[in-house]
Design a protein around this motif. Structure first.
Motif, PDB file in Angstrom:
ATOM      1  N   TRP A 273       0.824  -1.206   0.000  1.00 15.67           N
ATOM      2  CA  TRP A 273       0.000   0.000   0.000  1.00 15.67           C
ATOM      3  C   TRP A 273       0.861   1.261   0.000  1.00 15.67           C
ATOM      4  O   TRP A 273       0.564   2.234  -0.707  1.00 15.67           O
ATOM      5  CB  TRP A 273      -0.919  -0.021   1.217  1.00 15.67           C
ATOM      6  CG  TRP A 273      -1.796   1.198   1.325  1.00 15.67           C
ATOM      7  CD1 TRP A 273      -1.662   2.234   2.197  1.00 15.67           C
ATOM      8  CD2 TRP A 273      -2.941   1.494   0.516  1.00 15.67           C
ATOM      9  NE1 TRP A 273      -2.657   3.168   1.997  1.00 15.67           N
ATOM     10  CE2 TRP A 273      -3.459   2.738   0.969  1.00 15.67           C
ATOM     11  CE3 TRP A 273      -3.577   0.843  -0.535  1.00 15.67           C
ATOM     12  CZ2 TRP A 273      -4.562   3.335   0.386  1.00 15.67           C
ATOM     13  CZ3 TRP A 273      -4.682   1.425  -1.102  1.00 15.67           C
ATOM     14  CH2 TRP A 273      -5.167   2.647  -0.659  1.00 15.67           C
ATOM     15  N   ARG A 274       1.941   1.238   0.786  1.00 11.55           N
ATOM     16  CA  ARG A 274       2.837   2.408   0.822  1.00 11.55           C
ATOM     17  C   ARG A 274       3.497   2.638  -0.525  1.00 11.55           C
ATOM     18  O   ARG A 274       3.646   3.779  -0.971  1.00 11.55           O
ATOM     19  CB  ARG A 274       3.888   2.229   1.910  1.00 11.55           C
ATOM     20  CG  ARG A 274       3.388   2.552   3.324  1.00 11.55           C
ATOM     21  CD  ARG A 274       4.549   2.720   4.294  1.00 11.55           C
ATOM     22  NE  ARG A 274       5.191   1.426   4.553  1.00 11.55           N
ATOM     23  CZ  ARG A 274       4.867   0.623   5.552  1.00 11.55           C
ATOM     24  NH1 ARG A 274       3.902   0.973   6.402  1.00 11.55           N
ATOM     25  NH2 ARG A 274       5.504  -0.516   5.738  1.00 11.55           N
ATOM     26  N   LYS A 275       3.905   1.550  -1.199  1.00  7.50           N
ATOM     27  CA  LYS A 275       4.523   1.686  -2.530  1.00  7.50           C
ATOM     28  C   LYS A 275       3.542   2.273  -3.531  1.00  7.50           C
ATOM     29  O   LYS A 275       3.911   3.106  -4.359  1.00  7.50           O
ATOM     30  CB  LYS A 275       5.022   0.321  -2.999  1.00  7.50           C
ATOM     31  CG  LYS A 275       6.213  -0.204  -2.232  1.00  7.50           C
ATOM     32  CD  LYS A 275       6.594  -1.601  -2.685  1.00  7.50           C
ATOM     33  CE  LYS A 275       7.750  -2.157  -1.866  1.00  7.50           C
ATOM     34  NZ  LYS A 275       8.105  -3.564  -2.261  1.00  7.50           N
ATOM     35  N   LEU A 276       2.294   1.829  -3.455  1.00  7.78           N
ATOM     36  CA  LEU A 276       1.283   2.370  -4.366  1.00  7.78           C
ATOM     37  C   LEU A 276       1.022   3.840  -4.096  1.00  7.78           C
ATOM     38  O   LEU A 276       0.851   4.638  -5.032  1.00  7.78           O
ATOM     39  CB  LEU A 276      -0.018   1.579  -4.235  1.00  7.78           C
ATOM     40  CG  LEU A 276       0.008   0.117  -4.742  1.00  7.78           C
ATOM     41  CD1 LEU A 276      -1.301  -0.588  -4.409  1.00  7.78           C
ATOM     42  CD2 LEU A 276       0.268   0.071  -6.234  1.00  7.78           C
ATOM     43  N   CYS A 277       0.996   4.204  -2.814  1.00  4.52           N
ATOM     44  CA  CYS A 277       0.771   5.612  -2.454  1.00  4.52           C
ATOM     45  C   CYS A 277       1.934   6.487  -2.894  1.00  4.52           C
ATOM     46  O   CYS A 277       1.730   7.638  -3.340  1.00  4.52           O
ATOM     47  CB  CYS A 277       0.554   5.748  -0.958  1.00  4.52           C
ATOM     48  SG  CYS A 277      -0.993   5.016  -0.373  1.00  4.52           S
ATOM     49  N   CYS A 278       3.162   5.963  -2.783  1.00  2.07           N
ATOM     50  CA  CYS A 278       4.339   6.746  -3.187  1.00  2.07           C
ATOM     51  C   CYS A 278       4.353   6.999  -4.685  1.00  2.07           C
ATOM     52  O   CYS A 278       4.799   8.051  -5.148  1.00  2.07           O
ATOM     53  CB  CYS A 278       5.620   5.998  -2.769  1.00  2.07           C
ATOM     54  SG  CYS A 278       5.898   5.987  -0.979  1.00  2.07           S
ATOM     55  N   LYS A 279       3.891   6.015  -5.456  1.00  3.65           N
ATOM     56  CA  LYS A 279       3.865   6.182  -6.915  1.00  3.65           C
ATOM     57  C   LYS A 279       2.890   7.272  -7.330  1.00  3.65           C
ATOM     58  O   LYS A 279       3.051   7.924  -8.355  1.00  3.65           O
ATOM     59  CB  LYS A 279       3.490   4.870  -7.578  1.00  3.65           C
ATOM     60  CG  LYS A 279       4.608   3.822  -7.518  1.00  3.65           C
ATOM     61  CD  LYS A 279       4.203   2.565  -8.252  1.00  3.65           C
ATOM     62  CE  LYS A 279       5.331   1.528  -8.205  1.00  3.65           C
ATOM     63  NZ  LYS A 279       4.961   0.268  -8.918  1.00  3.65           N
ATOM     64  N   ARG A 280       1.852   7.476  -6.513  1.00 10.36           N
ATOM     65  CA  ARG A 280       0.909   8.545  -6.823  1.00 10.36           C
ATOM     66  C   ARG A 280       1.529   9.912  -6.534  1.00 10.36           C
ATOM     67  O   ARG A 280       1.194  10.889  -7.169  1.00 10.36           O
ATOM     68  CB  ARG A 280      -0.359   8.359  -5.962  1.00 10.36           C
ATOM     69  CG  ARG A 280      -1.169   7.129  -6.325  1.00 10.36           C
ATOM     70  CD  ARG A 280      -2.393   7.031  -5.439  1.00 10.36           C
ATOM     71  NE  ARG A 280      -3.168   5.823  -5.701  1.00 10.36           N
ATOM     72  CZ  ARG A 280      -4.268   5.472  -5.061  1.00 10.36           C
ATOM     73  NH1 ARG A 280      -4.732   6.251  -4.077  1.00 10.36           N
ATOM     74  NH2 ARG A 280      -4.912   4.360  -5.350  1.00 10.36           N
TER      75      ARG A 280
END
Length: 280
Positions: A273-280
């Motif tokens: 989830w953190r990786k997905l949020c960082c990509k945004r």
């Protein structure tokens, strides 16, 4: 061509039943996809043998859940003859889950009963070979049932159901109790971190197998009485067959057990989830 149940639904109860199966299929799909993502995105989990078994169970359960979009919402009934259509293929993946769960239970028993031998002998390659053999065995069984005559299929299915009953009664139940006893007795003597890790993995497999026994036992009993005594529950389609519905509900238990009971799985999911949020 199979008729969608939505074109036949007339009463509020029939629409509620149809909605239930759509929600069930979506829940199974989402839950198993989330668990697959949590496992494959973590190198730490992929290095653990018990999570390799869990990944195999989750993949087969995911296929069954997605297949229920068709099997549970169309006018179809599962066939004991196997086949290459959804009514024959998706039950095959139930068999893969059963065999892999059995292998996972034996694996955990070996790990807690003989930890030194287990560490030395059970490599990731051996575990992957065991998992691949489970898939191969189920696929070959389906091909055999599809290609042989119908009268032979009924005999073959009767013996397979007998074997399934014997496996569940003679191995799964006692092994659950034995694994629980060993986990409590032995792991208290080990260092806290190592003992807790083994205890947690054993508890997850025990919980998964108990849910499996609870939801599959009615279907196993029905299969035996139908094959040997011709006492069968007749249903026109899967959506109103209680034993089939219970079996499909079992495919939701693995993600629920591991996402709720495994801190490592939840930690991996938070990282995703953190990786997905960082990509945004």
């Amino acid at each position: 061509m199979a008729i969608p149940l939505s074109s036949l639904a007339e009463t509020p109860g029939e629409w509620i039943l149809l909605a239930f199966h759509i929600i069930l299929s979506a829940s199974i799909g989402i839950g198993n996809v989330v668990l697959v993502l949590a496992i494959v995105s973590s190198k730490k989990l992929l290095r653990r043998n018990n999570f390799l078994y869990t990944l195999s169970i989750t993949l087969s359960d995911l296929i069954v859940g997605l297949g229920w979009c068709y099997n549970g919402t169309f006018m179809v009934i599962e066939s004991i003859q196997g086949g290459y259509d959804p009514s024959g293929l998706f039950p095959m993946f139930h068999g893969i889950s059963l065999l892999t769960l059995m292998a996972a239970m034996v694996d955990r028993y070996y790990a807690v009963q003989y930890p030194f031998d287990y560490t030395k002998n059970m490599t990731r390659t051996k575990v992957l070979c065991i998992i691949l053999f489970m898939w191969f065995l189920s696929i070959v069984t389906n091909v055999i049932k599809t290609e042989i005559p119908r009268t032979s299929v009924e005999i073959f299915h009767a013996y397979c159901s007998l074997l399934g009953n014997l496996i569940l009664i003679a191995i799964m139940g006692p092994l659950n109790l034995r694994l629980y006893y060993i986990t409590k007795r032995q792991l208290g003597k080990e260092p806290a971190t190592e003992g807790e890790s083994k205890k947690r993995s054993a508890q997850l497999i025990i919980a998964t197998s108990v849910m499996f026994l609870v939801l599959w036992t009615p279907s196993i009993i029905h299969c035996g009485t139908c094959s040997y005594f011709k006492i069968c529950y007749k249903a026109s389609h899967n959506a109103i067959h209680p034993f089939f519905i219970l079996r499909v509900m079992n495919t939701l238990t693995t993600p629920v057990v591991f996402l709720c009971g495994s801190p490592m799985t939840r930690a991996s999911l938070r990282d995703v989830w953190r990786k997905l949020c960082c990509k945004r």
